[in-house]
Scaffold this motif. Structure first.
Motif, short mmCIF file in Angstrom:
data_model
loop_
_atom_site.label_atom_id
_atom_site.label_comp_id
_atom_site.label_asym_id
_atom_site.label_seq_id
_atom_site.Cartn_x
_atom_site.Cartn_y
_atom_site.Cartn_z
N GLY A 83 0.70 -1.23 0.02
CA GLY A 83 0.10 -0.06 0.09
C GLY A 83 0.89 1.23 0.00
O GLY A 83 0.37 2.36 0.13
N VAL A 84 2.19 1.24 -0.34
CA VAL A 84 3.02 2.23 -0.31
C VAL A 84 3.18 3.00 -1.78
O VAL A 84 3.53 2.17 -2.39
N TRP A 85 3.19 4.37 -1.64
CA TRP A 85 3.13 5.13 -3.03
C TRP A 85 4.61 5.75 -2.66
O TRP A 85 4.77 6.30 -1.41
N ALA A 86 5.47 6.10 -3.70
CA ALA A 86 6.59 6.81 -3.57
C ALA A 86 6.97 7.51 -5.03
O ALA A 86 6.73 6.95 -6.17
N GLU A 87 7.57 8.63 -4.77
CA GLU A 87 8.11 9.37 -5.93
C GLU A 87 9.60 9.76 -5.71
O GLU A 87 9.78 10.49 -4.67
N ILE A 88 10.53 9.42 -6.59
CA ILE A 88 11.83 10.15 -6.35
C ILE A 88 12.28 10.91 -7.58
O ILE A 88 12.08 10.72 -8.61
N THR A 89 12.77 12.08 -7.19
CA THR A 89 13.11 13.06 -8.21
C THR A 89 14.79 13.07 -8.00
O THR A 89 15.11 13.27 -6.91
N THR A 90 15.46 12.92 -9.13
CA THR A 90 17.11 12.87 -9.11
C THR A 90 17.48 14.00 -9.74
O THR A 90 16.97 14.32 -11.01
N ALA A 91 18.61 14.47 -9.45
CA ALA A 91 19.56 15.43 -10.00
C ALA A 91 21.30 15.16 -9.93
O ALA A 91 21.41 14.85 -8.97
N ASP A 92 21.85 14.91 -11.04
CA ASP A 92 23.18 14.78 -10.87
C ASP A 92 24.03 15.96 -10.43
O ASP A 92 23.66 16.92 -10.70
N GLU A 93 25.05 15.75 -9.61
CA GLU A 93 25.91 16.58 -9.15
C GLU A 93 27.15 16.17 -9.05
O GLU A 93 27.58 14.96 -9.76
N ASP A 94 28.29 16.88 -9.16
CA ASP A 94 29.90 16.33 -9.04
C ASP A 94 29.90 15.39 -8.24
O ASP A 94 30.90 14.36 -8.56
N TRP A 95 29.31 15.33 -6.88
CA TRP A 95 29.85 14.19 -6.23
C TRP A 95 28.67 13.04 -6.16
O TRP A 95 28.92 12.10 -5.39
N GLY A 96 27.68 13.00 -6.94
CA GLY A 96 26.93 11.90 -7.04
C GLY A 96 25.51 12.27 -7.55
O GLY A 96 25.47 13.24 -8.54
N SER A 97 24.41 12.23 -6.74
CA SER A 97 23.08 12.72 -7.23
C SER A 97 22.23 13.20 -6.02
O SER A 97 22.31 12.67 -4.73
N ARG A 98 21.44 14.21 -6.04
CA ARG A 98 20.67 14.71 -5.09
C ARG A 98 19.16 14.17 -5.17
O ARG A 98 18.71 13.62 -6.55
N LEU A 99 18.62 13.68 -4.04
CA LEU A 99 17.50 12.97 -4.12
C LEU A 99 16.34 13.69 -3.54
O LEU A 99 16.47 14.12 -2.33
N GLU A 100 15.19 13.69 -3.98
CA GLU A 100 13.90 14.30 -3.44
C GLU A 100 12.89 13.27 -3.37
O GLU A 100 12.48 12.51 -4.24
N LEU A 101 12.49 12.47 -1.96
CA LEU A 101 11.49 11.49 -1.89
C LEU A 101 10.20 11.96 -1.45
O LEU A 101 10.22 12.66 -0.34
N LYS A 102 9.12 11.46 -2.05
CA LYS A 102 7.48 11.76 -1.50
C LYS A 102 7.24 10.41 -1.43
O LYS A 102 7.20 9.32 -2.21
N VAL A 103 6.50 10.16 -0.14
CA VAL A 103 5.98 8.85 0.24
C VAL A 103 4.77 9.13 0.96
O VAL A 103 4.54 9.88 1.48
N LYS A 104 3.81 8.00 0.61
CA LYS A 104 2.56 7.97 1.35
C LYS A 104 2.37 6.45 1.64
O LYS A 104 2.52 5.62 1.01
N ASP A 105 2.32 6.36 3.03
CA ASP A 105 2.37 5.18 4.01
C ASP A 105 1.43 5.15 4.98
O ASP A 105 1.66 5.82 5.81
#
Length: 218
Positions: free
Chosen positions: A130-152
């Motif tokens: 029953g869990v919904w999630a959305e991830i938005t990623t953006a590359d950086e020099d050191w790796g990647s930034r992540l934004e996580l949205k969750v409904k649980d």
């Protein structure tokens, strides 16, 4: 174990030096301590860099010794006096200095298959959990930034976001506490030492290892 000692275990837990029983007791503590959950997230990048160094060490070279209690205490005391952004930079710099001082091959592993990409979002839901999630990623020099949205709405429980690399490696980048019967969206930000092109999938898991939902990059 006293409450203060539980807080001091956050570094040992993030670096994987607790035994199974202590790790289980600490995860119970995480369900009621947002501060420790946030610090576990901050140690994610450090853990990833140390793992990469261990994999790149030649067979005849002695492995890096596990960090002792004094080192963990020093890391925690430095992190406690700074805001979240400053703590992240300190831990990343510490991991980088260890790798640079000991071996060069780890640098090639950290920087390979990077590739800049525009931000992208992926979403998925799991009928069983029953869990919904959305991830938005953006590359950086050191790796990647992540934004996580969750409904649980199946709390209370402690959950974590695990980034699985194409090489099979796993990196826990953030964790959070789900209140009881609260299905309102929960948004958090984090970062991974992997670039988007190095990620095989993102997995949301409970603290006891239950799979909640998987998100795969396009």
């Amino acid at each position: 174990m006293r409450s203060l000692e539980r807080h001091r275990d956050v570094g040992a837990y993030a670096l994987g030096v607790l035994d199974e029983a202590e790790a289980f007791r600490f995860e119970d503590h995480l369900m009621e301590c947002p501060s420790c959950a946030a610090q576990v997230t901050e140690f994610g990048v450090t853990t990833r860099q140390l793992m990469l160094y261990r994999r790149s060490t030649p067979p005849l070279t002695h492995p890096m010794p596990k960090p002792g209690p004094r080192m963990l205490d020093r890391l925690l005391s430095e992190a406690a006096g700074r805001n979240r952004a400053v703590r992240r930079r300190l831990l990343f710099a510490l991991a980088a200095s260890v790798v640079l001082a000991v071996t060069a091959p780890a640098l090639a592993l950290m920087s390979s298959d990077g590739g800049e990409r525009a931000p992208e979002s992926i979403a998925a839901a799991d009928e069983r959990s029953g869990v919904w999630a959305e991830i938005t990623t953006a590359d950086e020099d050191w790796g990647s930034r992540l934004e996580l949205k969750v409904k649980d709405g199946a709390g209370p429980r402690v959950c974590r976001l695990v980034v699985v690399g194409q090489d099979g490696s796993e990196e826990t980048v953030t964790s959070w506490h789900v209140p009881r019967h609260d299905a309102r969206p929960n948004t958090m930000t984090s970062g991974s030492s992997l670039h988007s092109g190095q990620v095989e999938r993102y997995e949301l898991r409970s603290s006891d290892g239950e799979h909640l939902v998987t998100l795969k990059p396009r």
